[in-house]
Design a protein around this motif. Structure first.
Motif: not given
Length: 262
Positions: A177-183
């Protein structure tokens, strides 16, 4: 100057190493102290073949009613990479035996003159005495892996109170998962992403290797970028606390820092 609470989450293997990586490339115009404050026990002494003293246990043995910044510095050791460190207790039994030192140490580290502190607080269980450190932090960073399990553990930990300081996330790796998805999943800003680089992590932990190769590694390069962001946000929060600036202004700085990362 500023106190950064570095908190691992379940499954975030390498959280302490990532904190040490950031400390090792801290902005050169600022002094940094890496404090091993995991009540479950530290690894630095064993990892680098150091004596446990001077360290946190010895500091606690001499503690009576107060502790000073000078006493903290006098109980530090310099790691092979040049980072000054407050060596933690080797066992959970010794960590919890420090008693009231935990409550006194937080404000001292939070106001340590002319130095920033990265405090490795471990997993921070609900009964952890390191919560006393977190209460005085200017910035709290949760370290996690961007996996399905990692995000679930992160959500669970963020549901518990962490004090009044701004909270950000540091990811180890960017898959699956990319950072934006985690956020989007947890509702908290990802301040930065550290490269998943096992070879560089091993060298940082004392295994043989080329210093120049370590300096060029993906881990160190990503840590250098992250260190600059953290130092800036922590400094802004420290100044805000001094001036009693409303927290939303600091939250804005955290969001801007995360935006610069992207």
């Amino acid at each position: 100057m500023s106190l950064v609470a570095w908190i691992g989450t379940k499954g975030a293997h390498g959280a302490s190493t990532s904190g040490l990586a950031v400390a090792s490339v801290w902005p050169s115009d600022r002094k940094v102290l890496f404090a091993e404050l995991d009540p479950a026990g530290g690894d630095l002494a064993a990892r680098f073949g150091l004596a446990p003293d001077p360290g946190l246990v010895q500091l606690g043995a001499g503690f009576r009613h107060a502790v000073s910044g000078e006493e903290v510095w006098s109980h530090t050791q310099t790691l092979p990479g040049g980072v000054p460190a407050l060596i933690g207790p080797p066992s959970a039994q010794q960590g919890h035996a420090l008693g009231q030192l935990w409550a006194h140490l937080g404000p001292v580290l939070g106001g340590l003159p002319h130095a920033d502190v990265i405090a490795d607080c471990g997993r921070l269980e609900p009964s952890s005495p390191a919560l006393e450190i977190v209460r005085h932090a200017h910035l709290v960073l949760m370290v996690a892996r961007p996996t399905l399990e990692g995000v679930a553990h992160l959500q669970a930990r963020l549901a518990a109170p962490l004090g009044d300081a701004p909270v950000g996330i540091v990811l180890i790796g960017d898959r699956p998962y990319a950072a934006a998805e985690v956020e989007a999943a947890v509702g908290v800003k990802v301040v930065g992403v550290l490269a998943h680089d096992p070879r560089a992590a091993a060298m940082l932990n004392g295994e043989p290797g080329s210093p120049s190769a370590l300096n060029r590694s993906a881990l160190v390069r990503s840590a250098r970028d992250l260190a600059a962001i953290i130092a800036g946000v922590a400094r802004a929060q420290h100044h805000a606390a001094t001036r009693r600036v409303p927290t939303p202004e600091v939250e804005r700085d955290l969001a801007l820092a995360a935006g610069e990362r992207q």
